[in-house]
Scaffold this motif. Structure first.
Motif, PDB file in Angstrom:
ATOM      1  N   GLN A  29      57.729  57.433   8.653  1.00  0.00           N
ATOM      2  CA  GLN A  29      57.590  57.872   9.729  1.00  0.00           C
ATOM      3  C   GLN A  29      58.287  56.964  10.686  1.00  0.00           C
ATOM      4  N   PRO A  30      58.637  56.790  11.360  1.00  0.00           N
ATOM      5  CA  PRO A  30      59.599  55.978  12.265  1.00  0.00           C
ATOM      6  C   PRO A  30      58.051  55.352  13.354  1.00  0.00           C
ATOM      7  N   ALA A  31      56.954  56.035  13.449  1.00  0.00           N
ATOM      8  CA  ALA A  31      55.794  56.283  14.392  1.00  0.00           C
ATOM      9  C   ALA A  31      55.181  55.299  12.795  1.00  0.00           C
ATOM     10  N   THR A  32      55.088  55.914  11.834  1.00  0.00           N
ATOM     11  CA  THR A  32      54.370  55.441  10.739  1.00  0.00           C
ATOM     12  C   THR A  32      54.941  53.930  10.163  1.00  0.00           C
ATOM     13  N   ARG A  33      55.693  53.688  10.824  1.00  0.00           N
ATOM     14  CA  ARG A  33      56.668  52.035  10.565  1.00  0.00           C
ATOM     15  C   ARG A  33      56.042  51.135  11.172  1.00  0.00           C
ATOM     16  N   LEU A 307      60.889  43.518  15.148  1.00  0.00           N
ATOM     17  CA  LEU A 307      61.245  43.803  14.292  1.00  0.00           C
ATOM     18  C   LEU A 307      61.108  45.755  13.578  1.00  0.00           C
ATOM     19  N   GLY A 308      60.518  46.821  14.550  1.00  0.00           N
ATOM     20  CA  GLY A 308      61.021  47.435  13.571  1.00  0.00           C
ATOM     21  C   GLY A 308      62.702  48.566  15.089  1.00  0.00           C
ATOM     22  N   MET A 309      63.029  47.897  16.134  1.00  0.00           N
ATOM     23  CA  MET A 309      64.404  48.002  15.838  1.00  0.00           C
ATOM     24  C   MET A 309      65.213  47.298  14.878  1.00  0.00           C
ATOM     25  N   VAL A 310      64.807  46.627  13.980  1.00  0.00           N
ATOM     26  CA  VAL A 310      66.132  45.402  13.246  1.00  0.00           C
ATOM     27  C   VAL A 310      66.094  46.657  12.096  1.00  0.00           C
TER      28      VAL A 310
END
Length: 342
Positions: A29-33, A307-310
């Motif tokens: 999940q995005p929030a988990t990442r 880094l999340g955007m990366v």
């Protein structure tokens, strides 16, 4: 050194999820990442060289553009970003542009120095022309701003208008009505600069209190450092001896105001109250009242978000950080018997 098990426990997920999140594999999940990235950075977890990288073909480097690191805010933000990136096995490619120690105008941003060398770019407190912003967007890698930034871009910053208003309301609440302001030189991009926001906060707070502050209560051409604040305060206090308080747009400027007051035989806060913005650690040495911000966290969080955007996560357009008023010895009620200074 932290292990993958430590990251998993702190993030509340399995080690398999940590591994998948750091390798940019699906079914996370995005929030988990983003939480895993943040915890890994906080704990300083560095995956082994044999572990898969966040994504194949990455440079594992983030470019950081800043006016320099000699000033407290820039140094704290860069330190926070570097701490987060190092914890995830990334390097920082630092470019200092427009340092106050450099004569003449700053060189324009050259995107070619970053092309194919970075996975993302952080811009820290650096006013950019629209064409420069476009050139960074044109690199095709994630871009984020810290401290200030144009609309439409990911920005991590405080509410500068609110900070300026908070500082000024503190002085007004003590009974001051003649409150001057010392701030940095204007520039063509001042519409989104911290200096412009803090001045607007000062203006709004005075207006709310029914105080009509004339333009001559402001000096707005100071360098954002101690020497600049000292020189600006001398000009301000010589021209407007009725001032009983000064709000300075940064703590370094405010410390310069304190020195100027002493130069002129004025006692702080008996003759002049002074308040700044930042939470600079040296402010405690002079008992400076300040609106404090966490610059380290802004840099840290911006790097993690980048880094999340990366790895494909969508970042919020704007992240606003809280401030708090720290009251020390540099502010007090104006003396009842205080007459105009000569």
């Amino acid at each position: 050194m932290a292990s993958i098990d430590d990251v998993a426990r702190a993030a509340g997920v399995s080690t398999a999820t940590v591994s998948r999140a750091l390798r940019n594999l699906p079914n996370v999940q995005p929030a988990t990442r983003v939480r895993v990235l943040s915890v890994a950075a906080e704990l300083g977890y560095v995956p082994s060289p044999h572990a898969a990288t966040l994504a194949s073909g990455r440079t594992r480097t983030v470019g950081v553009l800043t006016p320099g690191i000699a000033r407290w805010f820039f140094g704290e933000v860069v330190d926070g970003a570097e701490h987060a990136l190092r914890g995830l096995g990334f390097d920082v490619l630092l470019y200092a542009l427009g340092s106050p120690r450099t004569d003449g105008p700053r060189p324009p941003v050259d995107p070619n120095v970053l092309r194919r060398r970075v996975d993302g770019t952080l811009v820290v407190g650096l006013p950019l022309e629209a064409a420069e912003v476009s050139s960074l967007v044109g690199l095709g890698v994630p871009l984020a701003f810290v401290g200030s930034g144009p609309s439409g871009q990911v920005t991590h910053r405080i509410d500068d208008v609110a900070a300026g208003a908070l500082a000024t309301r503190h002085l007004l609440g003590l009974g001051h009505r003649a409150v001057g302001h010392v701030t940095g030189a204007r520039d063509p991009l001042s519409v989104w600069s911290p200096a412009a926001g803090r001045r607007e906060g000062w203006r709004r707070a005075l207006a709310e209190a029914g105080v009509d502050g004339p333009p001559t209560w402001v000096v707005d051409d100071a360098e954002f450092d101690l020497a600049g604040g000292r020189a600006a305060a001398h000009r301000l206090l010589a021209a407007r001896p009725e001032l009983t308080a000064v709000f300075a747009a940064s703590d370094e400027l405010a410390m310069g105001v304190v020195l100027a007051a002493r130069d002129r035989g004025l006692r702080v806060p008996d003759d002049l109250s002074v308040v700044g913005v930042d939470g600079h650690p040296h402010g405690e040495l002079v008992g400076l009242t300040t609106v404090s911000q966490d610059a380290f966290s802004q840099g840290h969080d911006a790097a993690v978000g980048l880094l999340g955007m990366v790895v494909g996560e969508r970042a919020p357009e704007s992240v606003t950080y809280p401030t708090r008023l720290v009251v020390r010895e540099s502010t007090s009620a104006p003396r009842a018997d205080r007459g105009p200074r000569r």
